[in-house]
Write an enzyme that holds these catalytic residues in place. Structure first.
Site, PDB file in Angstrom:
ATOM      1  N   GLU A  15      95.742   7.096  66.685  1.00 55.08           N
ATOM      2  CA  GLU A  15      95.703   7.136  65.215  1.00 55.08           C
ATOM      3  C   GLU A  15      96.383   5.898  64.693  1.00 55.08           C
ATOM      4  O   GLU A  15      97.383   5.437  65.262  1.00 55.08           O
ATOM      5  CB  GLU A  15      96.416   8.387  64.703  1.00 55.08           C
ATOM      6  CG  GLU A  15      95.663   9.663  65.041  1.00 55.08           C
ATOM      7  CD  GLU A  15      96.186  10.893  64.306  1.00 55.08           C
ATOM      8  OE1 GLU A  15      97.418  11.081  64.239  1.00 55.08           O
ATOM      9  OE2 GLU A  15      95.356  11.666  63.803  1.00 55.08           O
ATOM     10  N   ASN A  66     106.265  19.022  61.118  1.00 53.67           N
ATOM     11  CA  ASN A  66     107.420  18.111  61.179  1.00 53.67           C
ATOM     12  C   ASN A  66     107.272  16.867  60.295  1.00 53.67           C
ATOM     13  O   ASN A  66     108.268  16.348  59.806  1.00 53.67           O
ATOM     14  CB  ASN A  66     107.775  17.748  62.629  1.00 53.67           C
ATOM     15  CG  ASN A  66     106.692  16.988  63.349  1.00 53.67           C
ATOM     16  OD1 ASN A  66     105.525  17.048  62.965  1.00 53.67           O
ATOM     17  ND2 ASN A  66     107.057  16.282  64.382  1.00 53.67           N
ATOM     18  N   CYS A 100     107.774  14.051  67.438  1.00 50.55           N
ATOM     19  CA  CYS A 100     107.151  13.968  68.770  1.00 50.55           C
ATOM     20  C   CYS A 100     107.630  12.713  69.475  1.00 50.55           C
ATOM     21  O   CYS A 100     107.618  12.635  70.695  1.00 50.55           O
ATOM     22  CB  CYS A 100     105.637  13.942  68.624  1.00 50.55           C
ATOM     23  SG  CYS A 100     105.096  12.662  67.492  1.00 50.55           S
ATOM     24  N   GLU A 107      96.810  14.598  69.321  1.00 55.60           N
ATOM     25  CA  GLU A 107      98.162  14.002  69.302  1.00 55.60           C
ATOM     26  C   GLU A 107      99.115  15.134  69.642  1.00 55.60           C
ATOM     27  O   GLU A 107      99.362  16.008  68.809  1.00 55.60           O
ATOM     28  CB  GLU A 107      98.483  13.435  67.911  1.00 55.60           C
ATOM     29  CG  GLU A 107      97.617  12.264  67.489  1.00 55.60           C
ATOM     30  CD  GLU A 107      97.949  10.972  68.223  1.00 55.60           C
ATOM     31  OE1 GLU A 107      98.986  10.909  68.911  1.00 55.60           O
ATOM     32  OE2 GLU A 107      97.153  10.026  68.115  1.00 55.60           O
TER      33      GLU A 107
HETATM   34  P1  NAD Z   1     101.973  23.753  66.838  1.00 60.70           P
HETATM   35  O1  NAD Z   1     101.121  23.338  67.982  1.00 60.70           O
HETATM   36  O2  NAD Z   1     102.652  25.072  66.894  1.00 60.70           O
HETATM   37  O3  NAD Z   1     101.105  23.773  65.495  1.00 60.70           O
HETATM   38  C1  NAD Z   1     100.362  22.672  65.065  1.00 60.70           C
HETATM   39  C2  NAD Z   1      99.265  23.149  64.138  1.00 60.70           C
HETATM   40  O4  NAD Z   1      98.384  24.005  64.854  1.00 60.70           O
HETATM   41  C3  NAD Z   1      99.749  23.959  62.944  1.00 60.70           C
HETATM   42  O5  NAD Z   1      98.911  23.680  61.845  1.00 60.70           O
HETATM   43  C4  NAD Z   1      99.562  25.383  63.409  1.00 60.70           C
HETATM   44  O6  NAD Z   1      99.420  26.284  62.336  1.00 60.70           O
HETATM   45  C5  NAD Z   1      98.278  25.253  64.188  1.00 60.70           C
HETATM   46  N1  NAD Z   1      98.069  26.266  65.202  1.00 60.70           N
HETATM   47  C6  NAD Z   1      99.004  26.984  65.876  1.00 60.70           C
HETATM   48  N2  NAD Z   1      98.407  27.823  66.747  1.00 60.70           N
HETATM   49  C7  NAD Z   1      97.067  27.619  66.624  1.00 60.70           C
HETATM   50  C8  NAD Z   1      95.926  28.162  67.261  1.00 60.70           C
HETATM   51  N3  NAD Z   1      96.026  29.084  68.193  1.00 60.70           N
HETATM   52  N4  NAD Z   1      94.722  27.703  66.894  1.00 60.70           N
HETATM   53  C9  NAD Z   1      94.598  26.757  65.961  1.00 60.70           C
HETATM   54  N5  NAD Z   1      95.631  26.194  65.318  1.00 60.70           N
HETATM   55  C10 NAD Z   1      96.860  26.615  65.657  1.00 60.70           C
HETATM   56  O7  NAD Z   1     102.983  22.556  66.619  1.00 60.70           O
HETATM   57  P2  NAD Z   1     104.165  22.463  65.545  1.00 60.70           P
HETATM   58  O8  NAD Z   1     105.266  23.360  65.983  1.00 60.70           O
HETATM   59  O9  NAD Z   1     103.630  22.599  64.159  1.00 60.70           O
HETATM   60  O10 NAD Z   1     104.586  20.925  65.711  1.00 60.70           O
HETATM   61  C11 NAD Z   1     105.444  20.486  66.691  1.00 60.70           C
HETATM   62  C12 NAD Z   1     104.659  19.908  67.854  1.00 60.70           C
HETATM   63  O11 NAD Z   1     103.805  18.879  67.380  1.00 60.70           O
HETATM   64  C13 NAD Z   1     105.551  19.242  68.880  1.00 60.70           C
HETATM   65  O12 NAD Z   1     105.098  19.553  70.179  1.00 60.70           O
HETATM   66  C14 NAD Z   1     105.357  17.750  68.601  1.00 60.70           C
HETATM   67  O13 NAD Z   1     105.608  16.912  69.698  1.00 60.70           O
HETATM   68  C15 NAD Z   1     103.946  17.713  68.176  1.00 60.70           C
HETATM   69  N6  NAD Z   1     103.676  16.521  67.389  1.00 60.70           N
HETATM   70  C16 NAD Z   1     102.929  15.523  67.967  1.00 60.70           C
HETATM   71  C17 NAD Z   1     102.688  14.358  67.264  1.00 60.70           C
HETATM   72  C18 NAD Z   1     101.885  13.237  67.870  1.00 60.70           C
HETATM   73  O14 NAD Z   1     101.462  12.378  67.124  1.00 60.70           O
HETATM   74  N7  NAD Z   1     101.662  13.211  69.172  1.00 60.70           N
HETATM   75  C19 NAD Z   1     103.180  14.212  65.973  1.00 60.70           C
HETATM   76  C20 NAD Z   1     103.929  15.250  65.406  1.00 60.70           C
HETATM   77  C21 NAD Z   1     104.159  16.410  66.135  1.00 60.70           C
END
Ligand code: NAD
Length: 487
Positions: free
Chosen positions: A468, A161, A294, A260
């Site tokens: 962070e 995102n 997020c 995060e």
């Molecule tokens: P996601 O959890 O699907 O993926 C995040 C990352 O993890 C990607 O690089 C993905 O390829 C990797 N990943 C997925 N499955 C994995 C596994 N089994 N093992 C290791 N790595 C894996 O999240 P997304 O859809 O990319 O992003 C959206 C989510 O991120 C939302 O829940 C959002 O709230 C959160 N987010 C949080 C913050 C924060 O700072 N708290 C910031 C941005 C996004």
């Protein structure tokens, strides 16, 4: 977008893995498609890293680590500062690159580049401030000396995102602290990460200090890296679901973790709030990045006395947003990142309507190619409507009416998440009292935007562990070593 801009953007991004200062194809030759969400079509392919590639990157990071840790902090800071300058110089190409692979509106992409680059400037300044402590033991027998040392090789895993900012928010403090890194960007948005890797190299980051390994096999690749004893740190940004699984994995080798995770931000409008300011703040909190943040306001709790005015104001502002391809500078809301994201939003809205919510605006998909969803405002949302329990991640604002502050605080806290809460009131003291009672790592008080590289960003409860940004961000990449010393 005209072709010149598109070509310029793509020139900035290599399509091979970055390992040990070399551009490499993946060890098994695999490639992954990268989609343009505005056209729902593939526009390029990128090397799809294997487990072997992940481990080669760890090897390269481990080899480069000691040299980087021994590099004078000022010099490390200068590499970061130079990267900030290069990102600023190439801001337009980077913004167009993000529009291409993520779909976000160009104006959001431009703001993200500025925000992302600022992490390098901030941590260029922090690199020289990794001070320790010296004190006298309470018994007087000895001195307590605390020094800070880089934690070691870091695996950084980022979401789609904010393809630039989520990477720089980790790489900046890690490099400032003297750590070497392997970045595994989200599979939907690998190009921005590869471009940032190239700019870090150009700025003088030595070979192996920054490695970038995109992969569609995230699970096995990250797992293999976490089980390599040379890896000492995992910094993850993404969903709570994946974060939880990675915490289990990290437990096997007791890897230091920063998490995060997801949010479910409440946005409270108290009876004494300036309603037009609240609508303006709501537009930022809800619609920045098309709702795919997020920090996005996910649930609106509005006092009964101002609920109609606020709902109409928000529906009016959201209804005037220009929806279209992110590359068109007039666009204010681009497509969502992928078809699954659109389906999820559609399902959540349908479920909310089934439970009695009314669509004051939207609840529709525009009739155009690409992964779009219309700005949507839902009223008559009951306090148990299931949409309030889910991270919507799209342009949808459900509005719940409340009657007193205690009820609003209890509803806001009724979630396993605790990343950010927003609050509008005309009385600052009342606002601070409510802010204290809200279970969140961050509060926007009369403000719809909290993110700032100089401030500690992060959540409580299941929204994460660690912070962070700010001074605290670098501590996540440092270990304290205590020396009991007598002289
Ligand atoms: P996601 O959890 O699907 O993926 C995040 C990352 O993890 C990607 O690089 C993905 O390829 C990797 N990943 C997925 N499955 C994995 C596994 N089994 N093992 C290791 N790595 C894996 O999240 P997304 O859809 O990319 O992003 C959206 C989510 O991120 C939302 O829940 C959002 O709230 C959160 N987010 C949080 C913050 C924060 O700072 N708290 C910031 C941005 C996004």
């Amino acid at each position: 977008m005209n072709n010149m801009t598109s070509d310029g953007a793509l020139k900035l991004a290599p399509t091979q893995l970055l390992i040990g200062g070399e551009r490499r194809d993946s060890s098994d030759g695999a490639l992954m498609d990268v989609y343009d969400p505005a056209t729902a079509s593939v526009f390029t392919q990128v090397a799809d890293g294997s487990v072997e590639d992940g481990l080669s990157a760890v090897e390269a990071a481990a080899a480069a680590g000691p040299g980087w840790a021994a590099t004078p902090p000022r010099q490390r800071g200068e590499v970061l500062r130079r990267t900030f300058e290069l990102m600023t110089e190439h801001a337009e190409e980077l913004a167009h690159l993000m529009v291409l692979e993520n779909g976000k509106a160009l104006r959001d992409a431009r703001s993200e580049v500025a925000y992302a680059a600022e992490f390098f400037r901030w941590y260029a300044e922090e690199a020289v401030r990794g001070f320790g402590e010296l004190g006298t033991a309470p018994s007087g027998a000895n001195r307590i000396l605390v020094m800070r040392q880089p934690v070691g090789v870091c695996v950084l895993v980022t979401p789609w995102n904010f393809p630039a900012a989520m990477a720089t928010r980790k790489i900046g403090p890690a490099l400032a602290a003297g750590c070497s890194v392997v970045l595994k960007p989200a599979s939907d948005t690998p190009l921005t990460a590869l471009a940032i890797g190239a700019l870090l190299e150009e700025a003088g980051a030595p070979a192996g200090v920054v490695n970038v390994v995109p992969s569609r096999k995230s699970g096995p690749v990250v797992s293999a890296m976490l089980h390599d004893p040379r890896v000492r740190k995992l910094s993850f940004t993404g969903s709570t679901e994946v974060g939880r699984a990675l915490l289990h994995e990290a437990a096997d080798t007791i890897v230091n973790t920063s998490m995060e995770l997801g949010g479910n931000a409440p946005f409270l409008v108290l009876d004494d709030a300036d309603v037009s300011a609240a609508v303006e703040g709501a537009m930022l909190a809800k619609m920045r990045n098309g709702g795919e943040a997020c920090t996005a306001a996910n649930r609106f709790y509005v006092h009964r006395s101002v609920a109609d005015e606020f709902s109409r104001g928000l529906a009016d502002a959201m209804g005037h947003l220009v929806v279209g391809p992110g590359s068109d500078p007039a666009t204010e809301l681009g497509p969502l990142v992928n078809p699954a994201a659109v389906e999820k939003v559609e399902e959540l809205v349908a479920g909310a309507l089934d439970e009695g919510a009314r669509a004051l605006l939207g609840a529709t998909r525009p009739d155009r190619t690409g992964w779009y969803y219309d700005p949507t405002v839902l009223t008559n949302v009951g306090s148990t409507n299931p949409i309030l329990g889910e991270e919507v991640f799209g342009p949808v604002a459900p509005i719940v009416v409340f009657d007193d502050d205690e009820e609003a605080i209890a509803a806001a806290n009724d979630t396993e998440f605790g990343l950010v809460s927003y609050l509008y009131t005309g009385d600052l003291a009342r606002g601070l009292r409510v802010a204290e009672a809200l279970e969140a790592g961050m509060i926007g008080l009369n403000r719809g935007l909290v993110s700032d590289p100089a401030a500690p960003f992060g959540g409580v409860k299941q929204s994460g562990i660690g912070r962070e940004g700010g001074h605290e961000g670098m501590l996540e990449y440092l270990e304290s070593k205590y020396i009991a010393v007598q002289w």
